[in-house]
Design a protein around this motif. Sequence first.
Motif, PDB file in Angstrom:
ATOM      1  N   GLN A   1     -10.345   2.485   2.403  1.00 56.19           N
ATOM      2  CA  GLN A   1      -9.146   2.165   1.642  1.00 56.19           C
ATOM      3  C   GLN A   1      -8.987   3.216   0.534  1.00 56.19           C
ATOM      4  OE1 GLN A   1      -9.095  -1.719   0.717  1.00 56.19           O
ATOM      5  NE2 GLN A   1      -9.404  -2.372   2.990  1.00 56.19           N
TER       6      GLN A   1
ATOM      7  N   LYS B   1      -3.067   0.472   6.306  1.00 58.92           N
ATOM      8  CA  LYS B   1      -3.935  -0.402   5.270  1.00 58.92           C
ATOM      9  C   LYS B   1      -3.346  -1.577   4.939  1.00 58.92           C
ATOM     10  CE  LYS B   1      -5.134   0.463   0.385  1.00 58.92           C
ATOM     11  NZ  LYS B   1      -4.827   1.131  -0.827  1.00 58.92           N
TER      12      LYS B   1
ATOM     13  N   THR C   1      -8.067   1.209  -6.095  1.00 57.61           N
ATOM     14  CA  THR C   1      -8.803   0.965  -4.822  1.00 57.61           C
ATOM     15  C   THR C   1     -10.176   0.567  -5.032  1.00 57.61           C
ATOM     16  OG1 THR C   1      -9.031   3.443  -4.606  1.00 57.61           O
ATOM     17  CG2 THR C   1      -7.053   2.210  -3.801  1.00 57.61           C
TER      18      THR C   1
ATOM     19  N   SER D   1       0.856  -1.276   0.063  1.00 53.63           N
ATOM     20  CA  SER D   1       0.109   0.047   0.141  1.00 53.63           C
ATOM     21  C   SER D   1       0.850   1.257   0.137  1.00 53.63           C
ATOM     22  CB  SER D   1      -0.960  -0.009   1.091  1.00 53.63           C
ATOM     23  OG  SER D   1      -1.854  -1.179   1.423  1.00 53.63           O
TER      24      SER D   1
ATOM     25  N   GLY E   1      -7.806   6.486   7.364  1.00 56.39           N
ATOM     26  CA  GLY E   1      -7.965   6.878   6.098  1.00 56.39           C
ATOM     27  C   GLY E   1      -8.841   8.310   5.770  1.00 56.39           C
TER      28      GLY E   1
END
Length: 387
Positions: free
Chosen positions: A243, A308, A92, A66, A322
């Motif tokens: 995410q 993440k 994503t 990530s 996030g």
Amino acid sequence: MNFTLTENQLMIQAAAREFAQNEIAPIAAQFDASGDFPKDTIAKAGELGFMGVEVPEEYGGAGLDSICYVLMMEEIAYADAAHSTIVSVNNTLYNNGILQFGTQEQKRRYVTPVASGKALGCYGLTEPQSGSDAANMRTRAVLSADGSHYLLNGKKSWITSGPVADYMVMFAVTRPEAGSKGITAFILDCNQPGFIRGKVEPKLGIRASATCEIEFVDYKIPAANRLGEEGNGFTIAMTILDQGRVGIAAQANGIARAAYDAALSYSKERRAFGAPIGSFQMTQAKIADMKTRLSASRLLMLQAAWAKQEAKASGARTTTEGSMAKLYASETAMFNAHAALQIHGGMGYSKEMPLERYFRDAKITEIYEGTSEIQRMVIARQETGLR
Ligand code: CAA
């Protein structure tokens, strides 16, 4: 604490920078003006592995982490935010959603072509009457009597890559009486009857990313294309967005850094009253605030990307990380674009320089994948446990 990037992370950052500076930056203004979809550069991004960064190699992706993903996104956005929007939704909202919630067959069939850049994915959540209040959707999927398929009717709006996408992760109501527990996720083939692409939205910024309404008229979804369990769609949508927001933070940081670099160099070159304007305290205050906000914002982004990545094994929620990263980065992008334009004065207002494009592009990061108001609400709800 060690802030050093790994070899893989440095490698993808350098590769993305080289690609973005050589291939995207020279065409960014032209595509911004025309609003055309940059299909050749997006195809090249696919060949380089940028359309499926975190997807395992067995499903056509680059198999990276990530942190690699956000470093790549930042470099693309530094050259052109519109390109990074297309890359972000593909990576994503589409790929990672199916990777996390799909069956092996769904991953093989629907992630492989998209992660390898041969096809494009999109995400269908928003509707004309439900943007921030996502659970208030009306698009309806009804299971057939023999259980073989769902019949889909309704309308989605503001669909990034909608005019050109091949596949869509989409959410519809299957049990209207159940509220957010009556929403189910599906994977759609966009080139089937009943998938109707509406007019392309004329937008303030990220103009080369194509956005449109999609109408579903008796679209038949095979039951095998349900993503996750019936009624679990809202949780899936929110988990994917937790995410996705880390990627929008990276996009915003790319814009913020581009604006900062332009302002820094102009403030050293441009002279007024017999001195470089960077020697004046009012310019210096802007430079200091831009730099400090950008550094803090990148740390929040890296923290969220790290969380993440860890969550892939632990399954932990990374909602707060996030939302904080996206909230702060999008407001930093807006702050830096505004200050950089002001430092450039009349030149910043001219289309001959990219400052006015940064300013227009930055604004969307405070709106999509959840407005700043929604991010504050999400963070506060997570902290207080109150609603
Ligand atoms: N992870 C897992 N589950 C979650 C969750 C999350 N992040 N957020 C909510 N849930 C669960 C809740 O726990 C709750 O479950 P229980 O009833 O079992 O407790 C259920 O979902 C309902 O949650 P809420 O009651 O909190 O739902 P709400 O209706 O009050 O709304 C919201 C929550 C946070 C406001 C949500 O609607 C939201 O995020 N809105 C913004 C939507 C958004 O970001 N849209 C962007 C569109 S996509 C886009 O922009 C793409 C593009 O083009 C680039």
